[in-house]
Design a protein around this motif. Structure first.
Motif, short mmCIF file in Angstrom:
data_model
loop_
_atom_site.label_atom_id
_atom_site.label_comp_id
_atom_site.label_asym_id
_atom_site.label_seq_id
_atom_site.Cartn_x
_atom_site.Cartn_y
_atom_site.Cartn_z
N ARG A 78 -1.26 18.39 7.01
CA ARG A 78 -0.77 18.24 5.63
C ARG A 78 0.38 17.24 5.56
NH1 ARG A 78 -0.03 24.07 2.82
NH2 ARG A 78 -2.13 24.38 2.05
N ARG A 79 1.30 17.40 6.51
CA ARG A 79 2.46 16.50 6.54
C ARG A 79 2.01 15.06 6.79
NH1 ARG A 79 5.47 19.13 10.14
NH2 ARG A 79 4.89 17.79 11.86
N GLU A 80 1.04 14.95 7.73
CA GLU A 80 0.51 13.63 8.04
C GLU A 80 -0.18 13.03 6.82
OE1 GLU A 80 -2.65 12.31 11.27
OE2 GLU A 80 -1.06 13.55 12.10
N ASN A 81 -0.94 13.90 6.15
CA ASN A 81 -1.65 13.47 4.95
C ASN A 81 -0.68 13.00 3.87
OD1 ASN A 81 -3.81 13.07 3.24
ND2 ASN A 81 -3.73 15.14 2.44
N GLN A 82 0.39 13.75 3.72
CA GLN A 82 1.42 13.41 2.75
C GLN A 82 2.05 12.05 3.08
OE1 GLN A 82 2.28 14.96 0.01
NE2 GLN A 82 3.94 13.53 -0.44
N GLN A 83 2.32 11.88 4.38
CA GLN A 83 2.92 10.61 4.82
C GLN A 83 1.96 9.45 4.58
OE1 GLN A 83 3.91 11.47 8.87
NE2 GLN A 83 5.98 12.13 8.39
N LEU A 84 0.67 9.72 4.87
CA LEU A 84 -0.32 8.66 4.68
C LEU A 84 -0.48 8.31 3.20
CD1 LEU A 84 -3.05 9.70 7.26
CD2 LEU A 84 -1.68 7.64 7.31
N GLN A 85 -0.46 9.35 2.36
CA GLN A 85 -0.56 9.11 0.92
C GLN A 85 0.63 8.28 0.43
OE1 GLN A 85 -1.13 12.60 -1.41
NE2 GLN A 85 -3.14 13.04 -0.56
N GLU A 86 1.79 8.65 0.97
CA GLU A 86 3.01 7.93 0.60
C GLU A 86 2.93 6.48 1.07
OE1 GLU A 86 6.48 7.84 -1.38
OE2 GLU A 86 5.16 9.55 -1.24
N SER A 87 2.44 6.32 2.30
CA SER A 87 2.30 4.97 2.85
C SER A 87 1.28 4.16 2.06
CB SER A 87 1.85 5.02 4.31
OG SER A 87 2.79 5.72 5.06
N ALA A 88 0.18 4.83 1.69
CA ALA A 88 -0.86 4.13 0.92
C ALA A 88 -0.30 3.66 -0.42
CB ALA A 88 -2.06 5.05 0.70
N ALA A 89 0.47 4.56 -1.07
CA ALA A 89 1.07 4.20 -2.36
C ALA A 89 2.05 3.05 -2.19
CB ALA A 89 1.79 5.41 -2.95
N GLU A 90 2.78 3.09 -1.08
CA GLU A 90 3.76 2.03 -0.82
C GLU A 90 3.04 0.70 -0.55
OE1 GLU A 90 6.32 2.77 2.51
OE2 GLU A 90 7.84 1.40 1.77
N VAL A 91 1.94 0.79 0.20
CA VAL A 91 1.18 -0.43 0.49
C VAL A 91 0.68 -1.05 -0.80
CG1 VAL A 91 -1.02 -1.24 1.46
CG2 VAL A 91 0.50 0.17 2.85
N ILE A 92 0.18 -0.21 -1.71
CA ILE A 92 -0.32 -0.72 -2.99
C ILE A 92 0.81 -1.41 -3.77
CG2 ILE A 92 -1.22 -0.01 -5.26
CD1 ILE A 92 -2.78 2.21 -3.69
N ARG A 93 1.98 -0.73 -3.79
CA ARG A 93 3.12 -1.29 -4.53
C ARG A 93 3.58 -2.62 -3.90
NH1 ARG A 93 5.49 3.70 -3.94
NH2 ARG A 93 7.08 2.76 -2.62
N LEU A 94 3.67 -2.61 -2.56
CA LEU A 94 4.14 -3.82 -1.88
C LEU A 94 3.15 -4.95 -1.99
CD1 LEU A 94 5.77 -2.25 1.31
CD2 LEU A 94 6.92 -3.20 -0.67
N ARG A 95 1.86 -4.61 -1.97
CA ARG A 95 0.82 -5.65 -2.11
C ARG A 95 0.93 -6.29 -3.50
NH1 ARG A 95 -4.61 -3.33 -0.50
NH2 ARG A 95 -3.76 -3.53 1.60
N ARG A 96 1.16 -5.41 -4.49
CA ARG A 96 1.31 -5.91 -5.86
C ARG A 96 2.55 -6.81 -5.97
NH1 ARG A 96 2.93 -2.81 -10.70
NH2 ARG A 96 2.16 -4.01 -12.47
N LEU A 97 3.60 -6.36 -5.30
CA LEU A 97 4.84 -7.14 -5.30
C LEU A 97 4.62 -8.51 -4.62
CD1 LEU A 97 7.61 -5.99 -6.32
CD2 LEU A 97 8.24 -5.74 -3.94
#
Lengths: 167, 274
Positions: B75-94
């Motif tokens: 679960r923790r790993e999943n949470q981290q991955l979701q957070e990372s995925a969201a960050e990747v999307i934001r950074l890619r957009r940036l």
């Protein structure tokens, strides 16, 4: 140790307000933990000491914000002084006293800030947004008050915040 | 006695060897014992089962604890991955945005590390300071639109005053009409702006886009500020005031870009990809 803790508390409060609580706002409003600590200090240590502590903590907050330096210092110092006047008139061991003091302190602080803002902003309008922010801040402050007051009171009587002369 | 002995001896003799048939008395006796024996046997099996169950329960409890631990880790790993995925999307957009604007601006990306500790001011603190070339007065944007202006810098951090702050004012223009100029000012609230000084004859419609006019010394022309929500006539009847919904969700800002250099006046910029 008491003075170290007293000095650290506003730093911790500002840190939490600008990071943790900024992420968990109530309708975009953050609590005023600095004020909560000032009110508790004034309630347990009296008007003079409370006023001075409020002034210093408010100044710290002003310096962090970097604008209108003295605004929070004055409002929080004055609010703490008024709350401190109640020290010998109330049963400070009662948590409800802490809660009511925080409500009164928050209202006083908002009122004083508004008065000072009028001096700075010629056309300052305390619209519904301002009223709501004060209202939600009081709610947020009160939610945090009970556990913090229990710790603060016990710490002031027999813990880290106890005055060395009373030991 | 002798008779009894003779009877038993006879019985012994007659019941030697393999018997395929048993007597009625023997049948009754066996039938009467069978349930008891069956019960006892069942009880023995049960007792054996209990001990097996106890053993199994211990194993199961251990396995359950292991699985729960694994579940928590996943679960923790999943949470981290979701957070990372969201960050990747934001950074890619940036990054996409930064690349699309590289002919117009020099942009420095920064993370939001703190926000205002009270409800009076509206500012954020970013993790870039004077050592990164940030200077007071520089405009700060996000892919959605105008964020604010750098108000002061330390070596490794800067304070950015948001356009929602009471002290902020930005020269603005309605994108479509190009004629309607006004001033956007902050209300000191989380997500609320007001456009003032709009001439009474201006044709201003709901949901129209409002962008920087370029008349301000701080903000390049064309950066999206927000959308008109409602228009009211002021008491003097000569001017209009409009409520503006900011294009940027200030409460959710995590990364921003500081305009460290402007190459040339541009027509319209951030928020244009929408």
């Amino acid at each position: 140790m008491r003075y170290v803790v007293l000095a650290l508390l506003p730093f911790i409060a500002i840190f939490l307000q600008s990071t943790f609580f900024a992420a968990y706002t109530i309708k975009g409003v953050v609590p005023d933990l600095v004020l909560v600590f000032i009110v508790f200090y004034a309630l347990l240590n009296g008007a003079e000491k409370g006023g001075l502590y409020g002034l210093l903590c408010g100044l710290l907050e002003d310096l962090y914000a970097g604008r209108f330096i003295g605004m929070n210092a004055l409002s929080k110092g004055a609010a703490a002084y008024i709350i401190g006047r109640m020290q010998h008139r109330v049963f400070t061991e009662n948590v409800a006293v802490g809660v009511v003091s925080v409500v009164v302190g928050s209202l006083l602080n908002a009122l004083l800030l508004m008065l000072l803002a009028w001096l700075y902003f010629a056309a300052f309008e305390p619209g519904p947004g301002f009223i709501y922010s004060v209202f939600y801040q009081i709610i947020y402050n009160v939610l945090l008050t009970t556990p913090i007051y229990i710790w603060y009171y016990q710490s002031s009587k027999r813990g880290l915040l106890k005055e060395s002369g009373e030991r | 006695m002798l008779v009894l002995a003779a009877v038993f001896l006879f019985l012994m003799y007659s019941s030697t060897g393999t018997r395929t048939e048993i007597t009625a008395a023997e049948k009754v006796l066996r039938e009467s014992f069978a349930p008891l024996q069956n019960g006892l046997s069942g009880m023995k099996r049960g007792l054996a089962g209990v001990s097996i169950n106890l053993q199994n329960k211990k194993d199961l409890a251990r396995q359950l604890a292991q699985i729960e631990k694994q579940n928590q880790e996943l679960r923790r790993e999943n949470q981290q991955l979701q957070e990372s995925a969201a960050e990747v999307i934001r950074l890619r957009r940036l990054l996409d945005y930064k690349q699309s604007q590289q002919e117009q601006y020099d942009l420095t990306a920064a993370r939001v590390i703190a926000r205002q500790p009270n409800n009076w001011f509206r500012f954020i603190t970013i993790d870039r300071g004077s050592s990164d070339g940030i200077k007071p007065g520089m405009a700060v944007i996000s892919p959605d639109g105008l964020v604010g202006r750098v108000s002061n810098c330390s070596h490794n951090a800067s304070q950015v005053t948001l356009i929602t702050d009471r002290e902020m004012a930005v020269g603005a223009i309605v994108q479509n009409s190009r004629e309607t100029q006004g001033i956007i000012e902050g209300m000191g609230e989380a997500n609320s702006l007001r456009m003032i000084n709009i001439p009474y004859y201006a044709k201003v419609g709901k949901y129209e886009r409002v962008v920087c006019s370029g008349l301000s010394q701080f903000y390049p022309k064309g950066i999206l500020i927000g959308y008109i929500q409602s228009v009211e006539k002021e008491a003097n009847g000569l001017l209009l005031t409009a409520d503006i919904a900011p294009a940027v969700a200030f409460d959710k800002l995590e990364e921003v870009m500081v305009i460290t250099g402007v190459y040339a006046p541009v027509a319209d910029a951030p928020g244009q990809e929408e």
